[in-house]
Design an enzyme around this catalytic site. Structure first.
Site, PDB file in Angstrom:
ATOM      1  N   GLY A  13      21.231  82.910  47.050  1.00 39.85           N
ATOM      2  CA  GLY A  13      21.960  82.929  47.924  1.00 39.85           C
ATOM      3  C   GLY A  13      23.043  81.751  47.983  1.00 39.85           C
ATOM      4  O   GLY A  13      23.436  81.147  49.013  1.00 39.85           O
ATOM      5  N   ASN A  15      26.127  82.170  47.660  1.00 41.97           N
ATOM      6  CA  ASN A  15      27.234  82.725  48.474  1.00 41.97           C
ATOM      7  C   ASN A  15      26.872  82.595  49.829  1.00 41.97           C
ATOM      8  O   ASN A  15      28.004  82.149  50.861  1.00 41.97           O
ATOM      9  CB  ASN A  15      27.590  84.078  48.342  1.00 41.97           C
ATOM     10  N   HIS A 110      31.573  91.482  44.931  1.00 39.20           N
ATOM     11  CA  HIS A 110      31.330  92.201  43.924  1.00 39.20           C
ATOM     12  C   HIS A 110      31.828  91.095  42.878  1.00 39.20           C
ATOM     13  O   HIS A 110      32.916  90.797  42.950  1.00 39.20           O
ATOM     14  CB  HIS A 110      31.851  93.722  43.433  1.00 39.20           C
ATOM     15  N   GLU A 180      34.179  83.328  44.194  1.00 34.25           N
ATOM     16  CA  GLU A 180      33.333  83.863  45.304  1.00 34.25           C
ATOM     17  C   GLU A 180      33.271  82.980  46.536  1.00 34.25           C
ATOM     18  O   GLU A 180      33.718  83.340  47.574  1.00 34.25           O
ATOM     19  CB  GLU A 180      31.941  84.382  44.657  1.00 34.25           C
TER      20      GLU A 180
HETATM   21  C1  GRF Z   1      27.236  87.404  43.370  1.00 31.00           C
HETATM   22  O1  GRF Z   1      27.676  87.013  42.179  1.00 31.00           O
HETATM   23  C2  GRF Z   1      27.825  88.371  44.247  1.00 31.00           C
HETATM   24  O2  GRF Z   1      28.913  88.776  43.665  1.00 31.00           O
HETATM   25  C3  GRF Z   1      26.877  89.476  43.799  1.00 31.00           C
HETATM   26  O3  GRF Z   1      25.629  88.746  43.962  1.00 31.00           O
HETATM   27  C4  GRF Z   1      25.445  87.431  43.484  1.00 31.00           C
HETATM   28  C5  GRF Z   1      24.839  86.535  44.366  1.00 31.00           C
HETATM   29  O4  GRF Z   1      24.958  85.310  43.750  1.00 31.00           O
HETATM   30  N1  GRF Z   1      26.927  90.449  44.876  1.00 31.00           N
HETATM   31  P1  GRF Z   1      24.149  84.248  45.080  1.00 31.00           P
HETATM   32  O5  GRF Z   1      22.867  84.783  45.316  1.00 31.00           O
HETATM   33  O6  GRF Z   1      25.072  84.108  46.143  1.00 31.00           O
HETATM   34  O7  GRF Z   1      24.164  82.992  44.159  1.00 31.00           O
END
Ligand code: GRF
Length: 207
Positions: A13, A15, A110, A180
């Site tokens: 999590g 992101n 992604h 991201e």
């Molecule tokens: C990210 O790399 C996103 O692009 C993909 O899943 C990953 C999640 O990473 N859909 P995190 O849990 O947010 O660190």
């Protein structure tokens, strides 16, 4: 009025945390009204709890059929008046009932450039390994609306990063993840502000 978002995540999590931080900094006109995870030990659950966001553990394996799973998701989303579903590392395909009900109201991030490095099985280090093995000179992120096919819906934003000669998938993953964190919130803010217009596969409006 802040856009009512539900965040779905399966893993760490980071992101999700970056979105919470942006909201707390006052940059994002969104309210995270619900967190949904399919894996109860995911660190993303702790991030939601720390931020006082209601959590639901909804795993497909808890249900006898896909349609009962979909029904539970839809009831929960309605209960919290969710306007936008934000996938942030959610490792399950959403049932088509949910995708159809929330048409153009589900976003995903992604860790690669679509459509080249995506599709079923293309997640995490699989993406970065494929990019490096192919010999691509750039990789990046794709933020897109979700439709019924993996990694396929209309693209909202793409940002590239270089692939270095010295990269392994870990080094590339770190570079991509930083981008991201710096950009997912911008796409959500553009949606929240009504700056996004969709015509077929094309998405217009500055992110
Ligand atoms: C990210 O790399 C996103 O692009 C993909 O899943 C990953 C999640 O990473 N859909 P995190 O849990 O947010 O660190």
């Amino acid at each position: 009025m802040a856009l009512r978002c539900a965040v779905f995540a399966s893993g760490g999590g980071s992101n999700f945390q970056a979105l919470i931080d942006r909201k707390n900094a006052g940059d994002l006109d969104a309210e995270f009204v619900l967190f949904v995870g399919n894996n109860s030990s995911a660190a993303a659950f702790d991030k939601a709890r720390t931020a006082s966001i209601p959590t639901l553990h909804i795993a497909p394996s808890h249900f006898e059929s896909e349609s009962l799973y979909a029904k539970k998701l839809l009831e929960s989303l309605e209960e919290y008046n969710v306007e936008l579903i934000v996938l942030a590392g959610y490792m399950r395909k959403l049932p088509s009932e949910v995708v159809l009900r929330y048409h153009h109201r589900i976003v995903n991030i992604h860790p690669g450039l679509l459509p080249a490095f995506g599709g079923k099985g293309m997640y995490g280090s699989h993406v970065h390994d494929a990019v490096i093995e192919y010999g691509a000179k750039v990789s990046g992120i794709t933020i897109h609306f979700v439709d019924e096919e993996y990694d396929h819906g209309p693209i909202i934003a793409q940002i590239t990063v270089p692939v270095m000669d010295s990269d392994d998938s870990h080094a590339l993953a770190e570079r991509v993840l930083t981008v991201e964190h710096g950009n997912y919130w911008k796409a959500i803010q553009a949606i929240a502000c009504g700056r996004i217009r969709i015509e077929g596969r094309r998405v217009f409006g500055n992110v």
